[in-house]
Write a protein that holds these residues in place. Structure first.
Motif, PDB file in Angstrom:
ATOM      1  N   GLY A 142       0.831  -1.194   0.000  1.00 15.44           N
ATOM      2  CA  GLY A 142       0.000   0.000   0.000  1.00 15.44           C
ATOM      3  C   GLY A 142       0.866   1.244   0.000  1.00 15.44           C
ATOM      4  N   TRP A 143       0.204   2.384  -0.066  1.00 15.31           N
ATOM      5  CA  TRP A 143       0.923   3.667   0.028  1.00 15.31           C
ATOM      6  C   TRP A 143       1.002   3.995   1.513  1.00 15.31           C
ATOM      7  CZ3 TRP A 143      -1.065   9.078  -1.950  1.00 15.31           C
ATOM      8  CH2 TRP A 143      -0.008  10.000  -1.879  1.00 15.31           C
ATOM      9  N   VAL A 144       2.198   3.858   2.080  1.00 17.73           N
ATOM     10  CA  VAL A 144       2.367   3.835   3.535  1.00 17.73           C
ATOM     11  C   VAL A 144       3.117   5.068   4.016  1.00 17.73           C
ATOM     12  CG1 VAL A 144       3.106   2.420   5.487  1.00 17.73           C
ATOM     13  CG2 VAL A 144       2.489   1.320   3.323  1.00 17.73           C
ATOM     14  N   GLN A 145       2.705   5.551   5.178  1.00 22.49           N
ATOM     15  CA  GLN A 145       3.330   6.724   5.800  1.00 22.49           C
ATOM     16  C   GLN A 145       4.684   6.350   6.400  1.00 22.49           C
ATOM     17  OE1 GLN A 145       0.276   7.672   8.590  1.00 22.49           O
ATOM     18  NE2 GLN A 145      -1.204   8.202   7.014  1.00 22.49           N
ATOM     19  N   THR A 146       5.699   6.374   5.527  1.00 22.32           N
ATOM     20  CA  THR A 146       7.067   6.087   5.925  1.00 22.32           C
ATOM     21  C   THR A 146       7.962   7.201   5.400  1.00 22.32           C
ATOM     22  OG1 THR A 146       7.517   4.854   3.889  1.00 22.32           O
ATOM     23  CG2 THR A 146       6.657   3.592   5.774  1.00 22.32           C
ATOM     24  N   GLY A 195       7.369   6.801   1.718  1.00 21.54           N
ATOM     25  CA  GLY A 195       6.017   7.108   1.260  1.00 21.54           C
ATOM     26  C   GLY A 195       5.569   8.527   1.536  1.00 21.54           C
ATOM     27  N   GLY A 196       6.152   9.134   2.576  1.00 20.97           N
ATOM     28  CA  GLY A 196       5.791  10.501   2.913  1.00 20.97           C
ATOM     29  C   GLY A 196       4.571  10.587   3.815  1.00 20.97           C
ATOM     30  N   PRO A 197       4.365  11.740   4.467  1.00 18.67           N
ATOM     31  CA  PRO A 197       3.270  11.903   5.430  1.00 18.67           C
ATOM     32  C   PRO A 197       1.889  11.936   4.796  1.00 18.67           C
ATOM     33  CG  PRO A 197       4.386  13.996   5.067  1.00 18.67           C
ATOM     34  CD  PRO A 197       5.200  12.945   4.362  1.00 18.67           C
ATOM     35  N   GLN A 198       1.821  12.170   3.494  1.00 19.71           N
ATOM     36  CA  GLN A 198       0.531  12.253   2.796  1.00 19.71           C
ATOM     37  C   GLN A 198       0.003  10.886   2.394  1.00 19.71           C
ATOM     38  OE1 GLN A 198       3.443  12.841   1.554  1.00 19.71           O
ATOM     39  NE2 GLN A 198       3.564  12.574  -0.666  1.00 19.71           N
ATOM     40  N   ALA A 199       0.759   9.837   2.646  1.00 16.37           N
ATOM     41  CA  ALA A 199       0.345   8.481   2.255  1.00 16.37           C
ATOM     42  C   ALA A 199      -0.952   8.083   2.958  1.00 16.37           C
ATOM     43  CB  ALA A 199       1.453   7.489   2.573  1.00 16.37           C
ATOM     44  N   LEU A 200      -1.599   7.060   2.430  1.00 15.34           N
ATOM     45  CA  LEU A 200      -2.967   6.727   2.838  1.00 15.34           C
ATOM     46  C   LEU A 200      -3.070   5.898   4.110  1.00 15.34           C
ATOM     47  CD1 LEU A 200      -4.495   5.910  -0.674  1.00 15.34           C
ATOM     48  CD2 LEU A 200      -4.606   8.064   0.607  1.00 15.34           C
ATOM     49  N   ILE A 201      -2.083   5.056   4.409  1.00 11.78           N
ATOM     50  CA  ILE A 201      -2.189   4.174   5.578  1.00 11.78           C
ATOM     51  C   ILE A 201      -0.910   4.248   6.411  1.00 11.78           C
ATOM     52  CG2 ILE A 201      -3.802   2.590   4.451  1.00 11.78           C
ATOM     53  CD1 ILE A 201      -1.453   0.670   4.000  1.00 11.78           C
ATOM     54  N   ASP A 202      -1.034   3.869   7.698  1.00 14.59           N
ATOM     55  CA  ASP A 202       0.155   3.850   8.556  1.00 14.59           C
ATOM     56  C   ASP A 202       0.826   2.481   8.482  1.00 14.59           C
ATOM     57  OD1 ASP A 202      -1.273   2.110  10.269  1.00 14.59           O
ATOM     58  OD2 ASP A 202      -1.925   3.753  11.557  1.00 14.59           O
ATOM     59  N   THR A 203       2.003   2.404   9.096  1.00 13.84           N
ATOM     60  CA  THR A 203       2.802   1.190   8.987  1.00 13.84           C
ATOM     61  C   THR A 203       2.139  -0.005   9.665  1.00 13.84           C
ATOM     62  OG1 THR A 203       4.063   1.821  10.965  1.00 13.84           O
ATOM     63  CG2 THR A 203       4.974   2.450   8.812  1.00 13.84           C
ATOM     64  N   HIS A 204       1.405   0.241  10.743  1.00 10.72           N
ATOM     65  CA  HIS A 204       0.765  -0.873  11.452  1.00 10.72           C
ATOM     66  C   HIS A 204      -0.367  -1.479  10.627  1.00 10.72           C
ATOM     67  CE1 HIS A 204       3.160  -0.137  14.991  1.00 10.72           C
ATOM     68  NE2 HIS A 204       2.843   1.135  14.948  1.00 10.72           N
ATOM     69  N   THR A 205      -1.099  -0.634   9.909  1.00  9.49           N
ATOM     70  CA  THR A 205      -2.153  -1.136   9.022  1.00  9.49           C
ATOM     71  C   THR A 205      -1.546  -1.985   7.907  1.00  9.49           C
ATOM     72  OG1 THR A 205      -3.546   0.791   9.470  1.00  9.49           O
ATOM     73  CG2 THR A 205      -4.024  -0.468   7.472  1.00  9.49           C
ATOM     74  N   ALA A 206      -0.464  -1.492   7.327  1.00  5.25           N
ATOM     75  CA  ALA A 206       0.214  -2.243   6.267  1.00  5.25           C
ATOM     76  C   ALA A 206       0.726  -3.575   6.788  1.00  5.25           C
ATOM     77  CB  ALA A 206       1.358  -1.416   5.689  1.00  5.25           C
ATOM     78  N   ALA A 207       1.388  -3.541   7.952  1.00  7.85           N
ATOM     79  CA  ALA A 207       1.964  -4.765   8.516  1.00  7.85           C
ATOM     80  C   ALA A 207       0.887  -5.789   8.837  1.00  7.85           C
ATOM     81  CB  ALA A 207       2.774  -4.433   9.762  1.00  7.85           C
ATOM     82  N   LYS A 208      -0.209  -5.339   9.424  1.00  5.68           N
ATOM     83  CA  LYS A 208      -1.296  -6.247   9.773  1.00  5.68           C
ATOM     84  C   LYS A 208      -1.874  -6.911   8.526  1.00  5.68           C
ATOM     85  CE  LYS A 208      -5.759  -6.437  12.205  1.00  5.68           C
ATOM     86  NZ  LYS A 208      -6.784  -5.632  12.932  1.00  5.68           N
ATOM     87  N   GLY A 209      -2.063  -6.111   7.477  1.00  9.43           N
ATOM     88  CA  GLY A 209      -2.592  -6.659   6.240  1.00  9.43           C
ATOM     89  C   GLY A 209      -1.628  -7.634   5.589  1.00  9.43           C
ATOM     90  N   LEU A 210      -0.344  -7.278   5.570  1.00  7.65           N
ATOM     91  CA  LEU A 210       0.655  -8.155   4.962  1.00  7.65           C
ATOM     92  C   LEU A 210       0.735  -9.487   5.691  1.00  7.65           C
ATOM     93  CD1 LEU A 210       3.463  -5.528   4.337  1.00  7.65           C
ATOM     94  CD2 LEU A 210       2.160  -6.726   2.567  1.00  7.65           C
ATOM     95  N   LYS A 211       0.723  -9.436   7.017  1.00  7.01           N
ATOM     96  CA  LYS A 211       0.801 -10.682   7.784  1.00  7.01           C
ATOM     97  C   LYS A 211      -0.422 -11.562   7.523  1.00  7.01           C
ATOM     98  CE  LYS A 211       1.611 -12.723  12.328  1.00  7.01           C
ATOM     99  NZ  LYS A 211       0.542 -13.717  12.208  1.00  7.01           N
ATOM    100  N   GLN A 212      -1.579 -10.948   7.439  1.00  6.26           N
ATOM    101  CA  GLN A 212      -2.791 -11.727   7.183  1.00  6.26           C
ATOM    102  C   GLN A 212      -2.715 -12.400   5.814  1.00  6.26           C
ATOM    103  OE1 GLN A 212      -6.447  -9.603   7.800  1.00  6.26           O
ATOM    104  NE2 GLN A 212      -7.726 -11.315   7.168  1.00  6.26           N
ATOM    105  N   VAL A 213      -2.210 -11.676   4.824  1.00  6.55           N
ATOM    106  CA  VAL A 213      -2.060 -12.258   3.492  1.00  6.55           C
ATOM    107  C   VAL A 213      -1.075 -13.424   3.536  1.00  6.55           C
ATOM    108  CG1 VAL A 213      -1.189 -11.850   1.157  1.00  6.55           C
ATOM    109  CG2 VAL A 213      -2.680 -10.164   2.235  1.00  6.55           C
ATOM    110  N   ILE A 214       0.073 -13.215   4.184  1.00  3.01           N
ATOM    111  CA  ILE A 214       1.096 -14.264   4.259  1.00  3.01           C
ATOM    112  C   ILE A 214       0.553 -15.485   4.997  1.00  3.01           C
ATOM    113  CG2 ILE A 214       3.342 -14.856   5.243  1.00  3.01           C
ATOM    114  CD1 ILE A 214       4.160 -11.901   4.728  1.00  3.01           C
TER     115      ILE A 214
END
Length: 231
Positions: free
Chosen positions: A184-188, A191-210
């Motif tokens: 995803g477009w992540v606030q890192t 990705g910059g502060p304007q990105a759509l999701i935070d790192t925890h949302t990305a990590a949670k989604g990635l782990k669920q997919v894996i």
């Protein structure tokens, strides 16, 4: 039985969030960064979790990668997450591409994930099934490139996707899953502060997919919500 994961680029951003999440869910995490002395958030986690081992390593130092794999020869891994990555100079447009910067980005984003997969293949063979997850990007999709530009980063992720596809074919006989993942477009920092999701949302989604991958998913390109993406 405790599961084991090696995560590269774990000192900040998505890598740090993935490290926190896997630790919280009881995994043994081998977390890599280039300079542990500059990784305060990561080292703090060692005071909170017994299951964290820190690994100081430049993923482009392939002799060191091989040495690390040798030192961990008796440690099976369920999962390798190739997260470490760089963007390169931003704003690069046609006619002004920095060739040296391009080489450096390809080294980190494309070559290093393959060399890590080669080095830790014997460890991952013990997984049931083992997974090699490479963090790619939607901008590496050929089909979705309708704007041009971004030559350096786009090409490095497109090449990474090709690496993942080849890995999926080569490792299929061993039942190892190789997958390219768009976080995803992540606030890192990237990705910059304007990105759509935070790192925890990305990590949670990635782990669920894996967690829900099957051998039928090997060699595919998916986002953090489980959607399949075009090459």
């Amino acid at each position: 039985m405790t599961k084991h994961v090696l995560i590269t680029g774990a000192n900040r951003g998505i890598g740090l969030a993935l490290t926190q999440l896997y630790l919280k869910t009881g995994w043994q995490v081998y977390a890599n960064c280039r300079d542990i002395s500059q990784a305060d958030d990561l080292t703090h986690l060692q005071t909170l979790f017994d299951g964290l081992s820190l690994i100081e390593l430049d993923v482009t130092d392939y002799a060191a990668v091989s040495a690390l794999a040798h030192s961990m020869a008796h440690q099976p891994l369920d999962l390798l997450i190739n997260n470490a990555g760089v963007y390169g100079p931003k704003g690069t447009v046609f006619g002004h591409t920095d060739v040296q910067a391009w080489r450096e980005v390809l080294e980190v984003n494309t070559l290093a994930p393959l060399k890590l997969a080669e080095a830790f293949y014997p460890h991952i063979k013990h997984g049931t099934p083992g997974v090699i997850a490479c963090l790619s990007s939607k901008v590496g999709s050929m089909s979705e490139n309708t704007r041009g530009g971004g030559y350096i980063y786009r090409s490095s992720k497109a090449a990474l996707n090709s690496v993942v596809k080849s890995l999926s074919n080569d490792l299929e006989p061993d039942g190892i899953i190789a997958i390219a993942l768009h976080p995803g477009w992540v606030q890192t920092e990237m990705g910059g502060p304007q990105a759509l999701i935070d790192t925890h949302t990305a990590a949670k989604g990635l782990k669920q997919v894996i967690d829900n991958l099957t051998l039928l998913d090997s060699g595919l390109f998916m986002d953090y919500q489980g959607n399949y993406l075009p090459w």
